[in-house]
Scaffold this motif. Sequence first.
Motif, short mmCIF file in Angstrom:
data_model
loop_
_atom_site.label_atom_id
_atom_site.label_comp_id
_atom_site.label_asym_id
_atom_site.label_seq_id
_atom_site.Cartn_x
_atom_site.Cartn_y
_atom_site.Cartn_z
N GLU A 1 0.89 -1.14 -0.20
CA GLU A 1 0.11 0.18 0.07
C GLU A 1 0.98 0.99 0.12
O GLU A 1 0.43 2.29 -0.80
CB GLU A 1 -0.88 0.04 1.24
CG GLU A 1 -1.97 -1.03 0.96
CD GLU A 1 -2.95 -1.11 2.35
OE1 GLU A 1 -2.64 -0.17 3.09
OE2 GLU A 1 -3.71 -2.01 2.60
N GLU A 2 1.92 1.26 0.72
CA GLU A 2 2.95 2.43 0.93
C GLU A 2 3.36 2.57 -0.36
O GLU A 2 3.62 3.72 -0.96
CB GLU A 2 3.91 2.35 1.93
CG GLU A 2 4.82 3.41 1.86
CD GLU A 2 4.33 4.83 2.23
OE1 GLU A 2 5.02 5.68 1.94
OE2 GLU A 2 3.37 4.78 2.96
N ILE B 1 3.61 -10.55 -7.63
CA ILE B 1 3.38 -9.71 -8.81
C ILE B 1 2.15 -9.64 -8.92
O ILE B 1 1.30 -10.42 -8.88
CB ILE B 1 3.65 -10.26 -9.96
CG1 ILE B 1 5.38 -10.54 -9.94
CG2 ILE B 1 3.54 -9.31 -11.46
CD1 ILE B 1 6.07 -11.22 -11.04
N GLU B 2 1.49 -8.29 -8.99
CA GLU B 2 0.14 -7.60 -8.78
C GLU B 2 0.00 -6.65 -10.05
O GLU B 2 0.98 -6.39 -10.42
CB GLU B 2 -0.50 -7.12 -7.40
CG GLU B 2 -0.51 -8.18 -6.49
CD GLU B 2 -0.97 -7.64 -5.06
OE1 GLU B 2 -1.46 -6.56 -5.23
OE2 GLU B 2 -0.92 -8.23 -4.24
N ASP B 3 -1.26 -6.08 -10.33
CA ASP B 3 -1.59 -5.33 -11.36
C ASP B 3 -0.79 -3.79 -11.02
O ASP B 3 -0.12 -3.27 -11.96
CB ASP B 3 -2.95 -5.18 -11.48
CG ASP B 3 -3.65 -6.18 -12.25
OD1 ASP B 3 -2.82 -7.13 -12.73
OD2 ASP B 3 -4.84 -6.50 -12.25
N LYS B 4 -1.16 -3.50 -9.85
CA LYS B 4 -0.49 -2.00 -9.19
C LYS B 4 1.01 -2.14 -8.79
O LYS B 4 1.47 -1.03 -8.75
CB LYS B 4 -1.44 -1.65 -8.37
CG LYS B 4 -2.61 -1.10 -8.87
CD LYS B 4 -3.59 -0.63 -7.75
CE LYS B 4 -5.03 -0.27 -8.34
NZ LYS B 4 -5.95 0.17 -7.26
N ILE B 5 1.40 -3.28 -8.35
CA ILE B 5 2.76 -3.19 -7.72
C ILE B 5 3.72 -4.73 -7.79
O ILE B 5 2.65 -5.85 -7.69
CB ILE B 5 2.52 -2.80 -6.11
CG1 ILE B 5 3.85 -2.52 -5.53
CG2 ILE B 5 1.89 -3.81 -5.29
CD1 ILE B 5 4.77 -1.33 -6.08
N ILE B 6 4.79 -4.61 -7.77
CA ILE B 6 5.53 -5.82 -7.66
C ILE B 6 6.53 -5.78 -6.40
O ILE B 6 7.14 -4.82 -6.06
CB ILE B 6 6.53 -6.02 -8.84
CG1 ILE B 6 5.87 -5.97 -10.15
CG2 ILE B 6 7.30 -7.17 -8.63
CD1 ILE B 6 6.49 -6.12 -11.54
N ILE C 1 7.86 -1.10 -8.42
CA ILE C 1 8.68 -2.24 -7.74
C ILE C 1 9.07 -1.95 -6.25
O ILE C 1 9.51 -0.84 -5.99
CB ILE C 1 9.89 -2.80 -8.32
CG1 ILE C 1 9.25 -3.02 -9.79
CG2 ILE C 1 10.18 -3.98 -7.67
CD1 ILE C 1 10.56 -3.63 -10.58
N VAL C 2 8.82 -2.71 -5.34
CA VAL C 2 9.28 -2.36 -3.83
C VAL C 2 10.19 -3.60 -3.53
O VAL C 2 9.68 -4.88 -3.89
CB VAL C 2 8.19 -2.37 -2.80
CG1 VAL C 2 7.15 -3.48 -2.68
CG2 VAL C 2 8.87 -1.80 -1.26
#
Length: 159
Positions: A95-96, A117-122, A104-105
């Motif tokens: 979320e952050e 791996i998701e649509d909005k963030i890796i 990517i975080v």
Amino acid sequence: MRVLIVSDTHRQNNNYLKVLEMVKPIDMVVHCGDAEGSEYLICEGAGCPVEIITGNNDFFSDLPREKEFSIGSYKVWLTHGHNYYVTMGNEALKEEAIARGVDIVIYGHTHKPLVDIEDKIIAVNPGSLAYPRQEGKRPSYVMMELDNKGKAHFDICYL
């Protein structure tokens, strides 16, 4: 582009040096913290640019706690993760990361490898080369490669 992602080496550098020899040539090393004073060895041994931050055990380090930088066209946020309660899961961290506008975080702290791996963030955690905690307890790292179209691919690797 080939990127070696490691974390939680805790001054036990033999596996890090072994992995470097196995995966070279590489274009970058990303270290997610808890080097415990081995920053110079990690950077000098790499032979390429290194992004490294502090972890919860890097008490006397001058390294930053977090960093944002680019790998190819991807905006990356590097943090150890302990300030985002990653031992309880990576939802708050993701979320952050989304709120920061990164793609990517990359984080450590749990000593358990994960590529989420998701649509909005890796979200990528390489685990630990020194003290693995996942089932089987094998030292782990992640290889990130950008293909000829600039798309990132991630492989969890074990010693």
